[in-house]
Design an enzyme around this catalytic site. Sequence first.
Site, short mmCIF file in Angstrom:
data_model
loop_
_atom_site.label_atom_id
_atom_site.label_comp_id
_atom_site.label_asym_id
_atom_site.label_seq_id
_atom_site.Cartn_x
_atom_site.Cartn_y
_atom_site.Cartn_z
N LYS A 8 0.81 -1.22 0.00
CA LYS A 8 0.00 0.00 0.00
C LYS A 8 0.85 1.28 0.00
O LYS A 8 0.36 2.36 0.32
CB LYS A 8 -1.00 0.05 1.17
N ARG A 40 5.05 5.60 2.51
CA ARG A 40 4.21 6.77 2.74
C ARG A 40 3.93 6.86 4.23
O ARG A 40 4.34 5.99 4.99
CB ARG A 40 2.92 6.66 1.94
N HIS A 79 -10.82 6.41 1.98
CA HIS A 79 -10.60 5.76 3.27
C HIS A 79 -11.78 6.01 4.19
O HIS A 79 -12.47 7.02 4.05
CB HIS A 79 -9.33 6.34 3.92
#
Length: 313
Positions: free
Chosen positions: A70, A153, A280
């Site tokens: 991810k 990230r 999200h």
Amino acid sequence: MTCFLASAFLLVLQTYAAPPEFVQAGFDISLDPLDLDPGLLANVSGDVTSSPPPGTSKRAPHSIIIGVRKGGTRALLEMLDIHPEVAAAATEVHFFDWDENYAKGFEWYRELMPYSYPHQITVEKTPGYFTSALAPERICAMNSSIKLLLILRDPAERVISDYTQVYFNRLENHKPVQAIENLLVRNGALNIRYKAIQRSLYDVHMRNWLRHFPLEQIHIVDGDALIRDPLPELQKVERFLNLPPRIVSSNFYFNQTKGFYCIRSDGRERCLHESKGRPHPAVNSTVLQQLRSYLQEHNRTFFRLVKRTFDWQ
Ligand SMILES: *[C@@H]1O[C@H](CO)[C@@H](O)[C@H](O)[C@H]1NC(C)=O
Ligand SMILES: *[C@@H]1O[C@H](CO)[C@@H](O)[C@H](O)[C@H]1NC(C)=O
Ligand SMILES: *[C@@H]1O[C@H](CO)[C@@H](O)[C@H](O)[C@H]1NC(C)=O
Ligand SMILES: *[C@@H]1O[C@H](CO)[C@@H](O)[C@H](O)[C@H]1NC(C)=O
Ligand SMILES: CC(=O)N[C@H]1CO[C@H](CO)[C@@H](O)[C@@H]1O
């Protein structure tokens, strides 16, 4: 030395079938099906029957995108593939992180690589490598001077993205789903055994890689920056891989509907799979704060390890 041990281990695996409990060893062996873009999957058996372009061969990777899940590994590979001197493997191979694949041997692995010309470099990506306990040693045994790419990230954002992927995956498979708070919190405390949190402990995993590779051999791509503005991050990767600069700004265009960049190269336009860039869920702010403060200490350690900081919230 450690590399030698891994080679010996490969021989053992080829000779005896791994006991089932060993197959389960390692940190993160769960498949990431939504990270596989169906449009990009190579038909490996079909590949064998069609004759390869003259002058090409299948070669071991010169560079591997090792993770993180991810983190934007697919985007990075697709964007890097714009470069005429890059030959990207179409599938996630899971050779170094899955014992059952590693036991098939190096030739099996090489067969899964794309045909490439001698002036090209072969790149493979499997996000599970970064969190695998054995992958660093095994990759080192294959090629101790290989160049590794790691795209990261914000670790808290990554946890939520990881959850979101599993959530949609379970929905599609008609399996029960849980609210993210129920996974993040157990008995009032942060559930640090939750796999999505474990995978975001970048310092823990990085230590394992630095036992086998010098820091200079691991280039970290800022995943948040890559999504905001791809070109500068890709130019850094070109330099790291000693590739001539070939990726240019006209290779990217912003898709307003999607809210991120798509790729234009060889007269073709392509965007990432629908499963990318999903919204999200809103996370309870108390719980999110708990998660962030837990990760803070780990990300500080990580910045020290890699001698660099990232702009994580
Ligand atoms: C893959 O290739 C094989 C053999 O050429 C073929 O029979 C099969 O239909 C192909 N599968 C896909 C999904 O294209
Ligand atoms: C090992 O990786 C380096 C760096 O990409 C490359 O120059 C070298 O050719 C590789 N060695 C082999 C045997 O593939
Ligand atoms: C932009 O994204 C939308 C939504 O995914 C897609 O339908 C469209 O084809 C894309 N346009 C271009 C030019 O990439
Ligand atoms: C968030 O979770 C905490 C418990 O962890 C709870 O006390 C609080 O009411 C929740 N807030 C919201 C807005 O649901
Ligand atoms: C996501 C996260 O925990 N970010 C923190 C990383 O560490 C720095 C300090 O080193 C904090 O400022 C961030 O909030």
